[in-house]
Design a protein around this motif. Sequence first.
Motif: not given
Length: 603
Positions: A30-39
Amino acid sequence: MGSTRSRPRRPKGFSFRNLSIRQQLPLLICLLLLSLILLFGTVSYYGIRRATLGIGQERLISLTGQLTSMFQQNAKTMTAATQTSAYQVNVAGANEVIKKIMQDTITVRVELVDTAGNIVAAESRSGNFKRSKGSNDVPNHPDQTVAAAELTTRHPDSGFVGKFYPLGDSLYYPIVVTVTADKKIAGYLLRWRVVQATPQAVAQLSQLLGANALLHFGNMDGTVWTDMSKIVPAPPFDIRTTKGVVTYDHPGMGKVIASAMPIPGTKWVIFVALSRSLILQAADRLLMWIIGFGALLVAIGMFVAWLISRGVTRRLHRLSLATAALANGDYAAPVALDRYDELGRLAAAFNSMALQITQAQHSLELQVRERTKELEVANKELEAFSYSVSHDLRAPLRAVSGYAMMLKEDYEDSFDPEAKRITGNIISNVKMMGRLIDDLIAFSRLGKREVSRRQIDMKALAEACTSELLNGWPEEKFNLVVGDLPRCYGDEDLLKQVWLNLIGNALKYSSRVTEPLIEIGHTGNGTGTTWFVRDNGAGFDMKYADKLFKVFQRLHSQEEFEGTGIGLALVRRIIDKHKGRIWAESEPGKGAVFFFTLSESNL
């Protein structure tokens, strides 16, 4: 007890380490996806925002240019129509031309002036907009002489649209053209028109331009600004020195981008402003879509990660349960082999390890039983030896001691000095042998004794030991200081032996010093209490410190200081039974200090 102590403590409060692997894996994904989506979302949003703003600025410049061209063309049309009327002045007469021009409902006054600015002929539609012939003193009325001068210097062959002039509640602007006679400028024809745009028309034009557009017109010198329906405040910057697109905060529209251009053939400047927030609406909508799709993607990712982690952690959980069962002594709990990946190989290795541990445990139990039997036999033999030493050896020693005493008492007067010395040595060695037997028996019995713990007043115990030991020494020979010792948990009888041996050694090895000083105290820190006995006696070389606490190991000869070599070994065994530690520090001729610690537990 052992397995409980080896189990790691769970940190208090929320911590990532508190979570299970089944929880950690979805959270990490979730944190990885969230980081990618935010970036990705941030880069995309700002990229589109910058591109949208650039397109808006290009549109603003294009719109300003198109409006400028449109009004320039309109100004040319009005100037040309007025110039056509000016050509008819000499043919039809000034009054006829003026009346024909006044048929235009927007025209409120027409003037014919000479080159000096004096009115030759004029007609007005409004009573407020008039002046006398030959006079330039009408309030708020333009100075025709200035207009004529501008026309002769800048537009000798054509007219122009003049500046805005406020008069009452209305705005007026002149169209100024030349009147010629014999190819020379004979005067000027001024056609004054009123600005009659309604607020509704201004609003419709703004909607037509889009992005909540703001359209203002002003004089080139910045004296008057209007939206064609009323006078408006001037822009917050100097349009004469500002080039390109300007961004500023408008009171009614927020942040806007604006552009200004002069309208050729006029004394006007056109000013167009577009709402920055409306231009960026598409980028903001994209941001909302990114947030929505990002949240959906994160939710799907978490669900998929949970499904994956569930399959992985379920097998890890089974392996963890089998490991816990193995740690608790249950060796008959193999892990099911239902897959052939890394977890399957791990389960197979665990089952193999459990089998080896089971076999090793059975072998160890057999060895322990055999060693236990051997130890029981050895203990019985040791008890028999102790009994033999305590009974069988004491009888001959008592006989030797008795006969030596009888010889000394009955025949001492007839002994020569050598006989007396030998007799004294016999008696002394018999006593030493007796003490040695007593110490050995005490040392052997200490191994079988259980420690009985209770709270002990260490200060009172140390003082009692010093009083008991000082009875064998001359009064006031030693300066002995007992500090304020804290209480502890331990076996009082055994700890009394510790104090007796340590203080007794301090008395013995400092007895030959002129001013013997013995200090009994403690030091405390975060790890516990350390007791010590310090003296200023003979001391010893630290390279032999490893021999101090071993049986029959002595650092001084019997002639220097008497002793059996068992006392410190007995002290160490007592300290070990209390789960403590003992050590010494010394220098030859500078005394010694013995330290020891005890377990803080009362169990």
